[in-house]
Scaffold this active site. Sequence first.
Site, PDB file in Angstrom:
ATOM      1  CD  GLU A 101       9.115   1.812  -4.523  1.00 56.32           C
ATOM      2  OE1 GLU A 101       8.719   2.149  -5.641  1.00 56.32           O
ATOM      3  OE2 GLU A 101       9.345   2.621  -3.609  1.00 56.32           O
ATOM      4  CD  GLU A 117       4.103   1.880  -6.309  1.00 57.53           C
ATOM      5  OE1 GLU A 117       4.702   2.966  -6.518  1.00 57.53           O
ATOM      6  OE2 GLU A 117       4.038   1.335  -5.194  1.00 57.53           O
TER       7      GLU A 117
END
Length: 586
Positions: free
Chosen positions: A159, A235
């Site tokens: 991320e 995710e």
Amino acid sequence: MEGRTFEIKEGFYLDGVPFRIISGGIHYFRVVPEYWQDRLEKLKAMGCNTVETYVPWNLHEPKEGCFDFTKGLDLARFIRMAQDLGLYVIVRPSPYICAEWEFGGLPAWLLAKEGLRVRSRQGQFLSCVRAYYKELFQILTPLQITKGGPIILMQIENEYGYYGDDTAYLQALQQMMEEEGVEVPFVTSDGPMEHTLRKGSVPSVLATGNFGSRTKERFAALKRVIGEKPLMCMEFWVGWFDAWGNEKHSTSNLEENKKDLEDLLQLGNLNFYMFHGGTNFGFMNGSNYYDRLTPDVTSYDYDAILTEDGQITEKYKEFQKTIRKYAPVPEVKLTTDIRRKDYGRLEAEAEVSLFSTLAAISTPQESLLPQTMEQLGQNYGYILYRSQVKNSHLIEKVRLVGANDRALLFVNGEQKAVRYDRELLEEFSMDFGKEASEGTVQLDILMENMGRVNFGEKMQHQKKGIADAVLFDAAIHSGWEQYCLPLDNIEKVDFAGDAIEGTPSFFAFSLEIDETADTFVDMSGWGKGCVFVNGVNIGRFWEAGPQKRLYLPAPLLKQGTNRIVVFETDGKSSRSIALCGEPDLG
């Protein structure tokens, strides 16, 4: 068998054959190793063909140059166990993992290096990463599918599009991994917006998205970034984490989860986050910081597909039904006997004040001004600052400058103030007591590291303890003794000392059992602290909730006598605990 391949074209190809990834996240470091087999079996039995895990740098290199890949950190054993079950593996070995984990997986000792900039191409940081990767990839490289192992993908960073735009840093990580022999395809994963995906991307590396809803919209944004490449949700958030002070345990909407799972299976590939959350044992919970500090609770149940202690949920059964429409779901025999048990209530056998046993568990280090945990070589836990103060009856205002995260102040052993988070930015009045005008008083400040921030720009500013000074009426007070209290030597607590009401204290309990089972330690009636079972720190408790009971897995118990020690900081204890057969996450 060597010579197998995993390729990224318009889709994923395993040995030249199209392959759909249906993966589930299990963090080996959040599960006792005796239960790895059980969790992996349940993953396969739901219909997953792959398991995903992060790798926490701070556990594998707890001190610079000292590496640990043993016991519960035996990553190779976890990966081989997955392979033995016929599962493939996605490894996310980036220096930073987020994961609601202490400092996002970065080791705290990085903060002691002057000028180091985390998550950047700065040479000092990359040098530390390189030394770690030299050790880590000796384990991972031989376990790639090209060398007969089960690893099919590795992630470069995590991320990063949320954090920065230093793509040269990402490329440096990729190059390091290649130099260490990585041959399987690389991926990045980022928030599902186009701008985060682009900032966190690297040429020739597949970008994947992290999200828990609006699958079609999220995949459309991802497709605009990657073009004719396979769509993957790295995710798929099927739940969420809890922070201390939340009103209740977070749960997801199962019907919405099922709809998004259906879309994911029709359009692309996915990794459930989390299939099984596990536990933030010890002091390993992370924190978030937006307008205030929000430390995560000990449980990482996450409202995941398995509960914190590995129980099959309704979510599991419904997801299994959905997966069966798109992929074969094998019959898997579960081989680990796991039971819950209520062991009843225990009364404290011994109690001692921290102040009475301080010399037994810590050696003072003198300093003109307070120093941080990191400066003193400490990573986690608590630190006590002690000083003798003259003319305290004349002091009107006190301020702790550069202090994190929570402070308890005592004068001659009596608690006078508690300051937490943003309260530490302000000066405050404090009653030094009736002895203040009669000479010198002893000031003790117990600081707690509540868990370093694991996300966002505040990661760079995570030194704990007191970084600058203690001010009395805006003037710097000098002359301190500092007691490091990582509490990694709990066996040295001397219960022969005095118990002092209202002070931070240790309480000892004995549990006699003839069989071991999973149980949950109920801390109702207690203030704040942590619990040790046979020397193992099973995590923090806090009356702020929502979590009320700490998970105690059976492998941490033994037949016969078990010793439980509770450390409570706020002077609030019921002097009894209950070991219950059910969790209470609030």
